[in-house]
Scaffold this active site. Structure first.
Site, PDB file in Angstrom:
ATOM      1  N   ASP A   4      27.085  51.906  37.976  1.00 24.83           N
ATOM      2  CA  ASP A   4      27.510  50.526  37.729  1.00 24.83           C
ATOM      3  C   ASP A   4      26.514  49.597  38.408  1.00 24.83           C
ATOM      4  O   ASP A   4      26.193  49.780  39.590  1.00 24.83           O
ATOM      5  CB  ASP A   4      28.893  50.342  38.397  1.00 24.83           C
ATOM      6  CG  ASP A   4      29.817  49.473  37.591  1.00 24.83           C
ATOM      7  OD1 ASP A   4      29.375  48.911  36.578  1.00 24.83           O
ATOM      8  OD2 ASP A   4      30.995  49.373  37.990  1.00 24.83           O
ATOM      9  N   GLU A  53      38.572  46.415  29.573  1.00 25.92           N
ATOM     10  CA  GLU A  53      39.469  46.452  30.738  1.00 25.92           C
ATOM     11  C   GLU A  53      40.553  45.376  30.619  1.00 25.92           C
ATOM     12  O   GLU A  53      40.250  44.198  30.409  1.00 25.92           O
ATOM     13  CB  GLU A  53      38.660  46.255  32.040  1.00 25.92           C
ATOM     14  CG  GLU A  53      39.568  46.256  33.271  1.00 25.92           C
ATOM     15  CD  GLU A  53      38.866  46.470  34.604  1.00 25.92           C
ATOM     16  OE1 GLU A  53      37.656  46.712  34.613  1.00 25.92           O
ATOM     17  OE2 GLU A  53      39.557  46.395  35.640  1.00 25.92           O
ATOM     18  N   SER A  78      33.747  49.676  41.874  1.00 32.97           N
ATOM     19  CA  SER A  78      35.063  49.730  42.519  1.00 32.97           C
ATOM     20  C   SER A  78      34.967  50.450  43.857  1.00 32.97           C
ATOM     21  O   SER A  78      35.860  50.355  44.687  1.00 32.97           O
ATOM     22  CB  SER A  78      36.071  50.445  41.611  1.00 32.97           C
ATOM     23  OG  SER A  78      35.553  51.669  41.143  1.00 32.97           O
ATOM     24  N   GLU A 131      28.602  44.292  33.342  1.00 32.72           N
ATOM     25  CA  GLU A 131      29.733  43.483  32.880  1.00 32.72           C
ATOM     26  C   GLU A 131      29.231  42.261  32.115  1.00 32.72           C
ATOM     27  O   GLU A 131      28.223  41.662  32.491  1.00 32.72           O
ATOM     28  CB  GLU A 131      30.564  43.019  34.079  1.00 32.72           C
ATOM     29  CG  GLU A 131      31.253  44.152  34.803  1.00 32.72           C
ATOM     30  CD  GLU A 131      32.122  43.670  35.968  1.00 32.72           C
ATOM     31  OE1 GLU A 131      32.350  42.457  36.113  1.00 32.72           O
ATOM     32  OE2 GLU A 131      32.566  44.536  36.740  1.00 32.72           O
TER      33      GLU A 131
HETATM   34  O1  KIV Z   1      33.971  49.883  38.881  1.00 38.95           O
HETATM   35  C1  KIV Z   1      34.716  50.572  38.168  1.00 38.95           C
HETATM   36  O2  KIV Z   1      35.338  51.524  38.618  1.00 38.95           O
HETATM   37  C2  KIV Z   1      34.839  50.194  36.769  1.00 38.95           C
HETATM   38  C3  KIV Z   1      35.860  50.910  35.941  1.00 38.95           C
HETATM   39  C4  KIV Z   1      37.199  50.449  36.326  1.00 38.95           C
HETATM   40  C5  KIV Z   1      35.611  50.751  34.492  1.00 38.95           C
HETATM   41  O3  KIV Z   1      34.159  49.328  36.324  1.00 38.95           O
END
Ligand code: KIV
Length: 268
Positions: A87, A186, A49, A119
């Site tokens: 992530d 989510e 994000s 994901e």
């Molecule tokens: O990228 C992110 O911030 C996320 C969260 C919303 C779980 O994947």
């Protein structure tokens, strides 16, 4: 003396069914990670994000492994106790097991992460299994998956129809079997999230997935009121830092224009 020990992925997994609820926030820099750590979070996620809330892109797709690494290292310097999770960005794990493992390894070896997130459900489960087999803990992420935004055609609540709900349960089970230590849900209807939470033996961490998940995660910029481009229903704002920063900038500009700053107390 602060005796809080560093939280591991195994410790997060062991919270299933016992509590307390798992607390997770995103952070993309030293300062925010430090504050999240001090506030007693369990997990700091360097989420992709960051593409939107820090780098100003329209969606999460453009951010690269190297940009994510840069921010993971910064967050690692601010974090002492939380499990730091990086992530894995779009296309950094889609090509092959080898590519996925190599990039996951970068986040651990060079980024200082204690786990990675990716994901996808059933389709991605074998890839998650390969990374877990190499000794890198994996956090799954199903429901609305922002890296699929182009094929989904926009932001959507996942699992609303019975067939889609059954697929989500199967996704959660596949990830559990692959060895993930927890699963992010989510934008999932609260009742379905509760069912998945009861169904699997690893914790669920919800974002827009109701109160019955084993933990909750939010994007810190949303919670702090630091972005106003999107305002999903699942966000609760606890501050208006965007407004506070804007007023401070304007006040400083007024002081400079009028000659009130710098005053004698700011001069040598
Ligand atoms: O990228 C992110 O911030 C996320 C969260 C919303 C779980 O994947």
């Amino acid at each position: 003396m602060n005796v809080r020990a560093k939280i591991t992925a195994a410790a997060i997994k062991a919270r299933k069914g016992k509590g307390p609820r798992i607390l997770a926030l995103t952070a993309y820099d030293y300062f925010t990670a430090h504050l999240a750590d001090q506030a007693g979070m369990d997990i700091v996620l360097v989420g992709d994000s960051l593409a939107m809330v820090v780098l100003g892109y329209e969606n999460t797709l453009p951010v690269s492994v190297f940009e994510m690494l840069h921010h993971t290292r910064a967050a690692a310097r601010g974090n002492r106790h939380c499990l730091l999770i990086a992530d894995m960005p779009f296309l950094s794990y889609h090509l092959s097991d080898e590519q996925a493992l190599k990039n996951a390894g970068r986040f651990v070896q060079r980024g200082g992460a204690g786990a990675v997130k990716l994901e996808g459900g059933e389709k991605m489960a074998p890839r998650a299994e390969r990374i877990v087999a190499a000794g890198i803990p994996v956090l799954g992420h199903i429901g609305f998956t922002p890296q699929d935004i182009l094929s989904l055609g926009g932001w959507k609540v996942a699992g609303k129809r019975p067939a889609a709900a059954r697929r989500l349960v199967a996704d959660a089970r596949a990830l559990e079997a692959a060895g993930v230590f927890a699963v992010v849900l989510e934008c999932v209807p609260a009742a379905l999230a509760a069912e998945i939470t009861a169904e699997i033996k690893v914790p669920t961490i919800g974002i827009g997935a109701g109160p019955d998940c084993d933990g909750q995660i939010l994007v810190s910029h949303d919670l702090l009121g630091l972005q106003d481009k999107v305002s999903p229903r699942f966000v609760k704002r606890y501050a208006d830092l965007g407004g506070t920063i804007l007023s401070a900038f304007k006040e400083w500009a007024d002081d400079v224009r009028s000659g009130r700053f710098p005053g004698p107390e700011h001069c040598y």
